[in-house]
Design an enzyme around this catalytic site. Structure first.
Site, PDB file in Angstrom:
ATOM      1  N   ASP A   1      -3.983   0.784  -9.700  1.00  0.00           N
ATOM      2  CA  ASP A   1      -5.239   0.562  -9.809  1.00  0.00           C
ATOM      3  C   ASP A   1      -5.604   0.335 -11.553  1.00  0.00           C
ATOM      4  O   ASP A   1      -6.268  -0.591 -11.719  1.00  0.00           O
ATOM      5  CB  ASP A   1      -6.199   1.473  -9.402  1.00  0.00           C
ATOM      6  CG  ASP A   1      -5.744   1.887  -7.886  1.00  0.00           C
ATOM      7  OD1 ASP A   1      -4.919   0.804  -7.127  1.00  0.00           O
ATOM      8  OD2 ASP A   1      -6.313   2.749  -7.336  1.00  0.00           O
TER       9      ASP A   1
ATOM     10  N   GLY B   1     -16.301   4.535  -3.642  1.00  0.00           N
ATOM     11  CA  GLY B   1     -15.437   5.129  -2.530  1.00  0.00           C
ATOM     12  C   GLY B   1     -15.327   3.785  -1.341  1.00  0.00           C
ATOM     13  O   GLY B   1     -15.146   4.250  -0.279  1.00  0.00           O
ATOM     14  N   ALA B   2     -15.027   2.674  -2.000  1.00  0.00           N
ATOM     15  CA  ALA B   2     -14.787   1.525  -1.063  1.00  0.00           C
ATOM     16  C   ALA B   2     -13.466   0.984  -1.046  1.00  0.00           C
ATOM     17  O   ALA B   2     -13.032   0.066  -0.427  1.00  0.00           O
ATOM     18  CB  ALA B   2     -15.866   0.338  -1.314  1.00  0.00           C
TER      19      ALA B   2
ATOM     20  N   GLU C   1       0.800  -1.216   0.040  1.00  0.00           N
ATOM     21  CA  GLU C   1       0.143   0.113   0.129  1.00  0.00           C
ATOM     22  C   GLU C   1       0.822   1.358  -0.121  1.00  0.00           C
ATOM     23  O   GLU C   1       1.950   1.263   0.645  1.00  0.00           O
ATOM     24  CB  GLU C   1      -0.918  -0.143   1.251  1.00  0.00           C
ATOM     25  CG  GLU C   1      -2.611  -0.006   1.161  1.00  0.00           C
ATOM     26  CD  GLU C   1      -3.047  -0.769  -0.074  1.00  0.00           C
ATOM     27  OE1 GLU C   1      -2.984  -0.498  -1.431  1.00  0.00           O
ATOM     28  OE2 GLU C   1      -3.471  -2.123   0.335  1.00  0.00           O
TER      29      GLU C   1
HETATM   30  C1  GLA Z   1      -5.294   4.350  -4.295  1.00  0.00           C
HETATM   31  C2  GLA Z   1      -4.319   4.831  -5.222  1.00  0.00           C
HETATM   32  C3  GLA Z   1      -3.125   3.849  -5.686  1.00  0.00           C
HETATM   33  C4  GLA Z   1      -2.535   3.408  -4.490  1.00  0.00           C
HETATM   34  C5  GLA Z   1      -3.238   2.973  -3.281  1.00  0.00           C
HETATM   35  C6  GLA Z   1      -2.423   2.803  -1.853  1.00  0.00           C
HETATM   36  O1  GLA Z   1      -5.817   3.011  -4.712  1.00  0.00           O
HETATM   37  O2  GLA Z   1      -5.292   5.098  -6.377  1.00  0.00           O
HETATM   38  O3  GLA Z   1      -2.458   4.451  -6.823  1.00  0.00           O
HETATM   39  O4  GLA Z   1      -1.558   4.403  -4.194  1.00  0.00           O
HETATM   40  O5  GLA Z   1      -4.309   3.930  -2.944  1.00  0.00           O
HETATM   41  O6  GLA Z   1      -1.880   1.643  -2.255  1.00  0.00           O
END
Ligand code: GLA
Length: 396
Positions: free
Chosen positions: A178, A128-129, A40
């Site tokens: 993502d 938003g989840a 993360e």
């Molecule tokens: C969000 C961001 C990602 C990443 C995560 C944390 O999902 O869009 O790019 O930084 O938070 O890991």
């Protein structure tokens, strides 16, 4: 109301498209949301992540137009919008249509000649989840527009256009995880992605295990949460560490030992943020090895350690998430559990024995409702393929 999932979605999307736009669609796109198993806030530090695309997705039915207009209809909002492909800029759009505008804008800037189009947008990734409903919409939009223009899908290009959309149209300085996983996910696999060079390795998930997502229903808007602030703290850590380590470019280049050695250069809070990122990269690499060997026990321990680091050093957790994680971690058959996604709410991800799913869902829901006052949503997730565009003429 969102249209239901399954194969009937194709039929329903076509029917609704025809109702809204008065002609049948030619293309259908599916781009999945994601759950991040571990890693993360490492992506924008050019580090490592280990997400899986999930069986919840953004869907777009589309038909090209002869002019330069994008006519949009979002089923979920029961709302229409219109964009002009020659007039795209961040200050002209707001709300959900900004995701579409940003993608069209950045694909055009990358040199793609896009046609006008009618687009019907739907999906079942909760918003938003922390399951990347935005990235799914971005990747679905980009793939649709390229598909309509008969341009081969450049999956990394799509992911980058999505990230640029987030930065400039949505004002979230997100990394690329993502959009990448929505673009390149693989069924029944998690992907170890190196966010420096975008290389990825697929690692099979054991069929006797199950990924379970628990949605706290605490919504967090990334732009308002601490996301951008954390990113700035990571940049600050790099700037300060460069006094002693001039060759480093990002926190990816720093080892835990180097960080300890040069801790005196950093204010305490910045040190904690950096420690999360630097140790998280090590955990991601070790957890990927564990998963490759099928060692889900070790993998789960690393998930739990990652959660503690995300909570204590990165300070990105909230009480409802703590209730979900500690309930999960205390149950038999649970290998590991942690907050997934950008932080401050959203979902947890747990890796559990496939035989333990029913008991897990019942017990976690009961504890959460008792402590927090309402039930969480719980989904057993199947790792799925990344974005795909099909023609309505192809067999379903
Ligand atoms: C969000 C961001 C990602 C990443 C995560 C944390 O999902 O869009 O790019 O930084 O938070 O890991």
């Amino acid at each position: 109301m969102a249209l239901s999932s399954g194969n009937s979605r194709r039929v329903q999307m076509a029917r609704r498209f025809t109702e809204v736009f008065g002609a049948a669609p030619t293309h259908l796109t599916r781009a999945p949301g994601r759950v991040n198993l571990i890693g993360e806030h490492t992506d924008y530090n050019e580090g490592f992540v280990l997400p899986a695309a999930i069986d919840r997705a953004a869907w777009i039915a589309a038909r090209p137009r002869d002019d330069r207009r994008l006519r949009l209809f979002a089923v979920h909002y029961d709302a229409a919008a219109e964009l002009d492909l020659d007039q795209l800029s961040p200050d002209r759009v707001q709300g959900w249509s900004a995701y579409v505008a940003g993608m069209a804008d950045y694909l055009q800037r990358a040199g793609h000649a896009l046609p006008g189009a009618d687009l019907l947008i739907d999906g079942d990734v909760p918003e938003g989840a922390g399951l990347s409903s935005s990235a799914a919409l971005e990747v679905a939009t980009g793939a649709t527009l390229l598909g309509l223009a008969d341009i081969e899908l450049d999956r990394i290009g799509l992911a980058r256009a999505g990230q640029q959309t987030e930065h400039n149209y949505i004002h979230v300085n997100s990394g690329i995880m993502d959009q990448m996983i929505s673009a390149i996910g693989q069924q029944h696999h998690a992907l170890l992605i190196d966010c420096r060079d975008y290389s990825a390795a697929a690692i099979p998930l054991r069929p006797d295990t199950q990924l379970v997502v628990c949605n706290s229903k605490v919504k967090r808007e990334l732009a308002q949460s601490g996301y951008n602030a954390r990113r700035a703290e990571c940049d600050e850590a790099v700037r300060l560490l460069q006094q002693a380590l001039p060759a480093i470019k990002t926190l990816r280049d720093v080892t835990p030992e180097q960080l300890t050695e040069h801790a005196a250069l950093l204010p305490e809070v910045v040190m904690k943020r950096a420690r999360h990122v630097v140790t998280e990269n090590v955990r991601v690499l070790e957890s990927a090895e564990a998963l490759r060997r099928g060692d889900v026990k070790r993998f789960g321990e690393l998930m739990n350690e990652a959660h503690a680091s995300y909570r204590d050093d990165f300070e990105a957790s909230v009480r409802p998430i703590e209730v979900l994680v500690s309930a999960a971690q205390s149950l038999p058959g649970v290998y590991g559990s942690r907050l997934t996604g950008g932080g401050w709410g959203g979902c947890t991800v747990s890796l559990i024995d496939a035989n333990a799913v029913e008991r897990f869902c019942g017990t976690v829901a009961q504890i959460y409702e008792h402590e927090i006052g309402y039930a969480p949503d719980i989904y057993a997730c199947v790792a799925s393929d990344g974005v795909a565009v099909s023609s309505f003429e192809d067999p379903a």
